[in-house]
Design a protein around this motif. Structure first.
Motif, PDB file in Angstrom:
ATOM      1  N   LEU A  33      35.404  15.016 -43.933  1.00  0.00           N
ATOM      2  CA  LEU A  33      34.725  14.691 -42.678  1.00  0.00           C
ATOM      3  C   LEU A  33      33.531  15.609 -42.445  1.00  0.00           C
ATOM      4  CD1 LEU A  33      37.759  13.982 -40.324  1.00  0.00           C
ATOM      5  CD2 LEU A  33      36.073  12.322 -41.156  1.00  0.00           C
ATOM      6  N   ASP A  34      33.690  16.907 -42.753  1.00  0.00           N
ATOM      7  CA  ASP A  34      32.594  17.858 -42.592  1.00  0.00           C
ATOM      8  C   ASP A  34      31.437  17.512 -43.538  1.00  0.00           C
ATOM      9  OD1 ASP A  34      31.732  20.576 -41.417  1.00  0.00           O
ATOM     10  OD2 ASP A  34      31.480  20.851 -43.581  1.00  0.00           O
ATOM     11  N   LEU A  35      31.751  17.175 -44.760  1.00  0.00           N
ATOM     12  CA  LEU A  35      30.717  16.779 -45.716  1.00  0.00           C
ATOM     13  C   LEU A  35      29.974  15.539 -45.220  1.00  0.00           C
ATOM     14  CD1 LEU A  35      29.349  17.241 -48.446  1.00  0.00           C
ATOM     15  CD2 LEU A  35      31.145  15.838 -49.479  1.00  0.00           C
ATOM     16  N   GLY A  36      30.710  14.596 -44.659  1.00  0.00           N
ATOM     17  CA  GLY A  36      30.088  13.402 -44.089  1.00  0.00           C
ATOM     18  C   GLY A  36      29.142  13.742 -42.950  1.00  0.00           C
ATOM     19  N   ASP A  37      29.489  14.756 -42.144  1.00  0.00           N
ATOM     20  CA  ASP A  37      28.599  15.188 -41.065  1.00  0.00           C
ATOM     21  C   ASP A  37      27.296  15.749 -41.625  1.00  0.00           C
ATOM     22  OD1 ASP A  37      30.339  14.407 -39.053  1.00  0.00           O
ATOM     23  OD2 ASP A  37      31.234  16.399 -38.819  1.00  0.00           O
ATOM     24  N   TRP A  38      27.377  16.493 -42.730  1.00  0.00           N
ATOM     25  CA  TRP A  38      26.145  17.001 -43.364  1.00  0.00           C
ATOM     26  C   TRP A  38      25.293  15.835 -43.856  1.00  0.00           C
ATOM     27  CZ3 TRP A  38      23.936  21.611 -43.295  1.00  0.00           C
ATOM     28  CH2 TRP A  38      24.705  22.730 -42.985  1.00  0.00           C
ATOM     29  N   PHE A  39      25.918  14.885 -44.548  1.00  0.00           N
ATOM     30  CA  PHE A  39      25.171  13.744 -45.084  1.00  0.00           C
ATOM     31  C   PHE A  39      24.547  12.901 -43.985  1.00  0.00           C
ATOM     32  CE2 PHE A  39      27.903  13.625 -49.175  1.00  0.00           C
ATOM     33  CZ  PHE A  39      27.034  14.488 -49.801  1.00  0.00           C
ATOM     34  N   ALA A  40      25.214  12.813 -42.844  1.00  0.00           N
ATOM     35  CA  ALA A  40      24.701  12.015 -41.728  1.00  0.00           C
ATOM     36  C   ALA A  40      23.612  12.742 -40.946  1.00  0.00           C
ATOM     37  CB  ALA A  40      25.856  11.630 -40.802  1.00  0.00           C
ATOM     38  N   GLY A  41      23.364  14.011 -41.277  1.00  0.00           N
ATOM     39  CA  GLY A  41      22.316  14.762 -40.600  1.00  0.00           C
ATOM     40  C   GLY A  41      22.750  15.378 -39.282  1.00  0.00           C
ATOM     41  N   ARG A  42      24.068  15.464 -39.049  1.00  0.00           N
ATOM     42  CA  ARG A  42      24.536  16.070 -37.809  1.00  0.00           C
ATOM     43  C   ARG A  42      24.485  17.596 -37.851  1.00  0.00           C
ATOM     44  NH1 ARG A  42      27.304  11.108 -37.663  1.00  0.00           N
ATOM     45  NH2 ARG A  42      29.051  11.646 -39.022  1.00  0.00           N
ATOM     46  N   TYR A  43      24.331  18.152 -39.029  1.00  0.00           N
ATOM     47  CA  TYR A  43      24.145  19.591 -39.203  1.00  0.00           C
ATOM     48  C   TYR A  43      22.780  19.790 -39.842  1.00  0.00           C
ATOM     49  CZ  TYR A  43      29.296  20.018 -38.947  1.00  0.00           C
ATOM     50  OH  TYR A  43      30.603  19.964 -38.573  1.00  0.00           O
ATOM     51  N   GLY A  44      22.237  20.954 -39.659  1.00  0.00           N
ATOM     52  CA  GLY A  44      20.982  21.272 -40.309  1.00  0.00           C
ATOM     53  C   GLY A  44      20.785  22.770 -40.357  1.00  0.00           C
ATOM     54  N   ILE A  45      19.987  23.194 -41.281  1.00  0.00           N
ATOM     55  CA  ILE A  45      19.658  24.606 -41.418  1.00  0.00           C
ATOM     56  C   ILE A  45      18.238  24.782 -40.923  1.00  0.00           C
ATOM     57  CG2 ILE A  45      19.355  26.507 -43.038  1.00  0.00           C
ATOM     58  CD1 ILE A  45      21.439  25.077 -44.821  1.00  0.00           C
TER      59      ILE A  45
END
Length: 68
Positions: A33-45
């Protein structure tokens, strides 16, 4: 007692031991689920915007001095 902390995804206990293949998550589901959040752009650096030197115009060549 094994060291634990809260899972980033569900808040449940997650073991920090090397024996936990999903650390710092509690399960494969939470890690996915966390990886999916990265792919969906919900996280960013955050990063500073930088101009790409390859896309910038070439600077004008210096002109030789004019003799009068």
């Amino acid at each position: 007692m094994k060291p634990t902390h809260r899972c980033r995804q569900c808040g449940g206990p997650a073991e920090l031991e090397a024996s936990n293949p999903w650390r710092p998550f509690c399960s494969e589901r939470c890690k996915t689920l966390d990886l999916g959040d990265w792919f969906a752009g919900r996280y960013g650096i955050p990063a500073e915007s930088q101009e790409d030197p390859l896309l910038m115009d070439e600077p004008a060549a210096p002109q030789p001095p004019r003799h009068q």
